[in-house]
Scaffold this active site. Structure first.
Site, PDB file in Angstrom:
ATOM      1  N   GLU A  45       0.771  -1.439   0.456  1.00  0.00           N
ATOM      2  CA  GLU A  45      -0.100   0.100   0.270  1.00  0.00           C
ATOM      3  C   GLU A  45       0.825   1.397  -0.166  1.00  0.00           C
ATOM      4  O   GLU A  45       2.023   1.309   1.164  1.00  0.00           O
ATOM      5  CB  GLU A  45      -1.016   0.054   1.220  1.00  0.00           C
ATOM      6  CG  GLU A  45      -2.023   1.039   1.047  1.00  0.00           C
ATOM      7  CD  GLU A  45      -2.403   1.117   2.656  1.00  0.00           C
ATOM      8  OE1 GLU A  45      -3.741   1.876   2.857  1.00  0.00           O
ATOM      9  OE2 GLU A  45      -2.578  -0.070   3.280  1.00  0.00           O
ATOM     10  N   LYS A 114      -9.528   3.230  -1.236  1.00  0.00           N
ATOM     11  CA  LYS A 114      -9.554   1.954  -1.155  1.00  0.00           C
ATOM     12  C   LYS A 114     -10.797   2.860  -0.456  1.00  0.00           C
ATOM     13  O   LYS A 114     -11.214   3.833  -0.095  1.00  0.00           O
ATOM     14  CB  LYS A 114      -8.647   2.483   0.073  1.00  0.00           C
ATOM     15  CG  LYS A 114      -8.489   1.849   1.531  1.00  0.00           C
ATOM     16  CD  LYS A 114      -7.075   2.144   2.341  1.00  0.00           C
ATOM     17  CE  LYS A 114      -6.837   0.954   3.754  1.00  0.00           C
ATOM     18  NZ  LYS A 114      -5.800   1.159   4.398  1.00  0.00           N
ATOM     19  N   CYS A 171      -5.890  -3.314   2.333  1.00  0.00           N
ATOM     20  CA  CYS A 171      -5.552  -3.478   3.420  1.00  0.00           C
ATOM     21  C   CYS A 171      -7.262  -3.359   4.257  1.00  0.00           C
ATOM     22  O   CYS A 171      -7.259  -4.558   4.390  1.00  0.00           O
ATOM     23  CB  CYS A 171      -4.345  -2.287   3.791  1.00  0.00           C
ATOM     24  SG  CYS A 171      -4.060  -2.638   5.835  1.00  0.00           S
TER      25      CYS A 171
END
Length: 644
Positions: A45, A114, A171
């Site tokens: 990330e 995200k 994540c």
């Protein structure tokens, strides 16, 4: 080849906010993955800048450097077909997004933001970033380095020429109540790529590992996670560089944490197998009714990704039914417990006073007898509630007979010996068969005589005939119709021959030395129905594996054909790889031809087999897992094998 694609997870060295240095490391990692012919490689990330830049993400200079770095990285991918997933901050409108860029062949294909932003303990992403899941946002187009590319969370990437497809979550998305990957999988993604930045806390790696495995199993997909490494800022926390690749609930590869040099892990994943699993798991497609009304973008990749060049990084065990060594004892006990519970229930329900079983001194009847002994223990019955019957015939050898007698004595069961030779000869006379003709009739008369004896004894004493036939024999039709084919409960029906040896060995390890020695000798005795007279030296003449081929091969064929609907050509390819040090390719091909012919011709026996417990993921019960016409033609499969 045959649906296999090599997936990679890379954790490069980096310097926080030093974009040029980071791009050099990313390019080196990409070149390494491309040289290994990976279809895709996932980096951590925000790896272009470093995840731990904090409020520096607000600085235009860092964001501009990140875009320039992305351009330089994309240019480095020209001339290759490997997909790369790298992370960077991206400003769109008045909001900043934590994104993953998908790059292939010199082009930026899309940006995926995200969704779930942590805002607790050591993470405060909401301070800098905005969630990509904005109400009604859908997939838009944004300008990245002068080119329009899709931007959004609902994107599934496809290689139109193959089964390769994937989606992306980042994540924290995985840790949410309903991860975006669940929806992406239902929309067609067979792999999920997760650029991550997880801190290391005591016990957290184990939890992360289980999350990845569970999500890959739940979504029937491959899952690749690359987490930020030790060169991130250590102001308040430490990052470990955890890299993971899972395949439908199985951990396929895992990198060592806390490495200070760049790392790369690889796994060869069978995407055709994932597709087959989704077809056979009805709950997967039923779950599509839960999909929200979103307009998913199905984006075709710029180029066809490279197939896996081999199976060096694949899970392709030669004996797929055997439990892995770390879990073997636990799995064996679980299998035995399932068999015991099934037979105990049937004994209770039928009010059977005795368990009647034919004992030959072979593998199948040995395991069945051991399960009968466990049932008596579970139901608080004496071992004498078991009537074991040995029925020596024309092919019985001293070795098998002695082992059968010794085993029954050591277990404390009642043993009767009823020779069948005279009864078989009388039957030959009744039907006009010359016993000098060692035909199928010669063999099957003996098998049916034995079954008749067992059935009549069970009637006489209020007992239940316990079947001994195993899954391998059921698949190949290696039984006499209405002979050993029939029983009142088939306790071994979903256990293949290779696993039976493993279970007997497991029980032997818990037994007295004398019983253990007998069980191990049974395990080492050649498999035989003993229906033809022995050799001149008294040893077994009729060896099943000399006729059919090794059960190691047939169990391998069975596993891939039934569980994953693999084509014969693919099964052959996998078998040649798995058994390259044991059997020649031509021999494997011949054995596979035997398997295919017998599997289709012998379905009529499977259409009327007795009840029995399913212990693993494969069963050929016509009432459960396998519903096939008894007269289905196997030409399509045999032709495919002959042309491969």
């Amino acid at each position: 080849m045959f649906g296999y694609y090599r997936l990679a997870s890379a954790v490069p060295q980096l310097r926080v906010a030093d974009v040029d240095y980071n791009i050099d490391q990313l390019m080196a990692g990409f070149r390494q993955a491309a040289a290994q012919q990976a279809a895709a490689v996932v980096f951590p990330e925000l790896c272009i800048t470093g995840y731990s830049c904090g409020d520096l993400f607000f600085q235009p200079r860092l964001r501009e450097a990140a875009l320039n770095g992305l351009r330089r990285f994309a240019e480095a991918t020209k001339g290759t077909r490997t997909v790369a997933v790298v992370g960077l901050p991206f400003l769109y409108g008045d909001a900043l997004y934590n994104t993953a860029a998908v790059v292939q062949g010199g082009r930026i294909l899309a940006l995926v933001p995200k969704t779930m932003l942590p805002n607790y303990r050591e993470f405060y992403e909401k301070r800098q970033f905005t969630s990509g899941r904005e109400p009604g946002a859908g997939v838009r187009e944004v300008t990245v380095n002068g080119a329009l590319v899709p931007f959004g969370t609902d994107i599934v990437f496809h290689d139109e020429a193959s089964s390769f497809s994937f989606g992306i979550e980042i994540c924290e998305d995985l840790w949410s109540v309903i991860p975006p990957s669940s929806m992406l999988a239902l929309q067609g993604a067979r792999a999920i790529f997760n650029p991550s930045a997880g801190t290391e806390l005591t016990g957290k790696a184990a939890y992360r590992r289980e999350l990845v495995k569970q999500q890959s199993g739940r979504c029937l997909c491959a899952y690749v996670l690359a987490s930020a490494g030790v060169h991130e800022s250590t102001t308040d926390v430490v990052f470990g560089g955890h890299s993971l690749i899972a395949d439908n609930g199985r951990l396929a590869a895992e990198g060592e944490r806390f490495r200070r040099e760049s790392t790369l892990i690889l796994a060869d994943v069978d995407f055709e197998r994932l597709a087959a699993a989704r077809l056979s798991e009805s709950s997967f497609n039923d779950s599509k009714a839960l999909l929200p009304s979103v307009n998913t973008l199905h984006l075709t990749l710029a180029e066809e990704v490279p197939p896996s060049p081999g199976l060096e990084h694949a899970c392709n065990p030669a004996r797929p039914f055997l439990p892995p060594p770390p879990h073997r004892r636990e799995r064996c006990e679980e299998i035995i417990a399932i068999q015991t519970a099934g037979l105990a229930k049937r004994m209770e329900h039928t009010h059977a006073q005795r368990l009647v079983i034919g004992i030959s001194g072979g593998l199948d009847s040995t395991l069945a007898l051991l399960i009968c002994a466990r049932v008596c223990q579970a139901l608080d019955k004496p071992a004498s509630a078991i009537l074991a019957v040995t029925m020596p015939g024309f092919g019985t050898t001293d070795r098998t007979h002695t082992n059968a007698v010794n085993m029954c004595r050591l277990l404390g069961v009642e043993l009767r010996e009823i020779p069948i030779s005279e009864a078989s000869l009388q039957h030959f006379r009744d039907i006009g068969h010359d016993p000098a003709e060692r035909t199928t009739t010669y063999e099957n008369v003996q098998a049916r005589e034995r079954t008749q004896i067992l059935m009549d004894l069970a009637n006489k004493m209020g007992g239940l005939v316990v079947g001994t036939g195993d899954l391998s024999e059921i698949a190949l039709g290696w039984s006499t119709y209405n002979g050993d084919h029939m029983s009142m409960y088939a306790v071994n029906c979903s256990i293949p021959k290779t696993l039976i040896r493993c279970l007997i060995e497991h029980i032997a390890a818990q037994s007295s030395p004398e019983l253990a020695a007998t069980l191990l000798d049974i395990n080492n005795t050649p498999v035989s129905p003993e229906l033809l007279p022995p050799s001149d030296d008294g040893t077994i003449e009729q060896r099943t594996e000399d006729v059919l081929g090794p059960y190691d091969l047939h169990d391998f064929f069975l596993f891939h054909f039934i569980k994953y609907s693999a084509q014969p050509e693919k099964i052959l390819y996998l078998a040649e790889n798995a058994f390259r040090d044991e059997f020649q390719p031509d021999f494997i091909r011949r054995c596979l031809g035997v398997f295919m012919r017998r599997f289709f011709r012998q379905q009529f026996k499977r259409s009327c087999i007795p009840d029995g417990p399913k212990v693993g993921t494969i069963s050929l019960s016509p009432r459960g897992d396998w519903r096939m016409p008894s007269d289905a033609c196997g030409t399509v499969w045999s032709n495919g094998l002959s042309h491969s």
